[in-house]
Design an enzyme around this catalytic site. Structure first.
Site, short mmCIF file in Angstrom:
data_model
loop_
_atom_site.label_atom_id
_atom_site.label_comp_id
_atom_site.label_asym_id
_atom_site.label_seq_id
_atom_site.Cartn_x
_atom_site.Cartn_y
_atom_site.Cartn_z
N LYS A 39 5.38 -52.56 -2.32
CA LYS A 39 4.65 -52.67 -3.36
C LYS A 39 5.05 -51.51 -4.47
O LYS A 39 5.14 -50.50 -4.07
CB LYS A 39 3.47 -53.33 -3.43
CG LYS A 39 2.45 -52.06 -2.66
CD LYS A 39 0.84 -52.35 -2.58
CE LYS A 39 0.20 -51.41 -2.17
NZ LYS A 39 -0.29 -50.26 -3.09
N ASP A 94 -0.94 -48.62 2.84
CA ASP A 94 -0.33 -47.64 2.38
C ASP A 94 -0.47 -46.34 3.23
O ASP A 94 -0.71 -45.15 2.43
CB ASP A 94 -0.60 -47.29 1.03
CG ASP A 94 -0.43 -48.26 -0.04
OD1 ASP A 94 0.28 -49.25 0.26
OD2 ASP A 94 -0.90 -48.37 -1.31
N CYS A 110 -5.27 -47.17 -4.68
CA CYS A 110 -4.87 -48.41 -4.21
C CYS A 110 -5.97 -49.43 -3.10
O CYS A 110 -5.97 -50.50 -3.51
CB CYS A 110 -3.71 -48.22 -3.26
SG CYS A 110 -2.19 -47.21 -3.94
#
Length: 185
Positions: free
Chosen positions: A81, A19, A114
């Protein structure tokens, strides 16, 4: 107890990039240094033929991965995602399983959300996780450091770019030693 058998090697390791996207990546603590280290890690893993799995959180909202890293990921496709942790996404789970690798070299953002949830789930599944501490960040140092503590307590190996790259090579006789060490200068 950790031992040398836990070390990542080109035969057992996978780089998982989480990310590093858009404006969010730019507001991380020491963002430029983090992105630079991630770039070194990606380039070196490619030289060492370590597979790379690349995740993006809701790219339609958070934007794409920063261009400095996208250019180094040529030939790879990001996995979009919506789960915070990568293990919560079927495509990413399958990519990790399909690699046949059990040492996960982990980099990305945010360390306390995350990245932490990814590391915790991977540990629960029996993977050895090597968190590359200079290739992860959060908006605040406090949040990043709490995540480091939680991950260490969960059995994650805390590492850094140079440490993990030397572990991957094993010794100065590695055929890519000069190429990799050139990236570290």
């Amino acid at each position: 107890m950790s031992n040398l058998l836990d070390h990542p090697t080109p035969d057992n390791a996978l780089l998982l990039l989480v990310d590093v996207q858009g404006k969010l990546a730019r507001i991380m603590h020491e963002s430029d240094a983090m992105i630079h280290q991630q770039g070194v890690l990606i380039e070196a893993c490619r030289l060492l033929e370590v597979p790379v799995v690349w995740a993006e959180q809701l790219p339609e909202k958070l934007g794409p991965t920063v261009p400095e890293l996208v250019e180094k990921l040529d030939g790879h496709t990001p996995c979009a995602k919506d789960s915070f942790g990568c293990w919560g996404d079927e495509t990413l789970r399958q990519a990790i399983r399909d690699s046949g690798r059990d040492r996960i070299v982990l980099a990305g953002i945010e360390t306390h959300v995350c990245v932490w949830q990814t590391a915790a789930a991977l540990r629960a599944e029996g993977y050895e996780v090597h968190l590359v501490c200079d290739a992860v960040s959060s908006r605040s140092v406090f949040n990043r450091d709490i995540a480091f503590q939680r991950m260490a307590a969960a059995g994650v190996h805390l590492s850094n770019v140079e440490m993990v790259l030397f572990e991957l090579m094993g010794d100065a006789g590695h055929p890519r030693f000069r190429d990799v060490t050139r990236l570290l200068k």
